[in-house]
Enzyme design. Sequence first.
Site, PDB file in Angstrom:
ATOM      1  N   ASP A  75      39.318  50.313  34.212  1.00 19.09           N
ATOM      2  CA  ASP A  75      40.583  50.384  34.941  1.00 19.09           C
ATOM      3  C   ASP A  75      41.383  51.551  34.391  1.00 19.09           C
ATOM      4  OD1 ASP A  75      42.783  49.047  32.940  1.00 19.09           O
ATOM      5  OD2 ASP A  75      40.887  47.962  32.801  1.00 19.09           O
ATOM      6  N   ASP A 164      48.486  42.526  38.937  1.00 18.41           N
ATOM      7  CA  ASP A 164      48.519  42.580  37.479  1.00 18.41           C
ATOM      8  C   ASP A 164      49.815  41.918  37.022  1.00 18.41           C
ATOM      9  OD1 ASP A 164      48.694  43.229  34.803  1.00 18.41           O
ATOM     10  OD2 ASP A 164      48.529  45.394  35.079  1.00 18.41           O
ATOM     11  N   GLU A 166      51.553  40.098  33.830  1.00 22.69           N
ATOM     12  CA  GLU A 166      51.411  39.966  32.379  1.00 22.69           C
ATOM     13  C   GLU A 166      52.751  40.202  31.702  1.00 22.69           C
ATOM     14  OE1 GLU A 166      49.682  43.527  30.402  1.00 22.69           O
ATOM     15  OE2 GLU A 166      48.952  44.048  32.416  1.00 22.69           O
TER      16      GLU A 166
END
Length: 276
Positions: A75, A164, A166
Amino acid sequence: MRVHRSGTTLAGAALAALALLLPLAGHAGAVQDPGVRKVPARGTASMGMGVLAHDGQGSSPGGTSTQAVQTEGVDVSSHQGNVAWSTLWNSGVKWAYVKATEGTYYKNTYFNQQYTGSYNVGMIRGTYHFATPDTTTGAAQADYFVNNGGGWSKDGRTLPGVLDIEWNPYGATCYGKTQAGMVAWIRDFVNRYKARTGRDAVIYTATSWWTQCTGNSSAFAATNPLWIARYAASVGELPAGWQYYTMWQYTSSGPTVGDHNHFNGDLSRVQALANG
């Protein structure tokens, strides 16, 4: 007497100036204190940037079972700049995810080189969105993502988009949301993403963050593939509801670009995810 008064006045002025400088010096020292966390600029977040600080790194990250067949991937974000895709391909990397957007205010400035470059060497690739639940709604961020590189097409080479979600690099860990509020925000994002693309978004997260900020919700396990972050010899405990991971980010210090991942299956399984 006149001279004496002048000397007294000068001495007083010097002491006053020194008194003003002392608190300024103390303030400068506080700003430079290495114990104070430096907040990065908005837009600079990348997948897994909080893993080492919060979960650390175990021994031999990325270990696999002798029975497991896994496919290597990477990534990337603007931090990597122009990526050496041919080098990665020749090393065995077969799939990639590229950061497309963050919040509703940032687009990856290296997106074209990274997204097109990975495709041109033969990789199956997709894009991810770094979520900032404290700035706008989940639906608004899903729209921004889809409108700026996060779409999907059934061409056999495009993976579904990734949320994503987090640690917040800019402030409070859970973005100021309650656990129920965070679950609602994620649901808002994934529902809009599916409405726009026909695909269920992949959820990238770490078990410790998910437990703290969603109350270890199992609400998405039946629909959204899991991309787990853990820099250790095994993935460890998964978030509630998920019986297995689809992808595993196992290191941020791998060759060429740093962030390396295992796909839980051979290349045909990567292609199956791309095809829906």
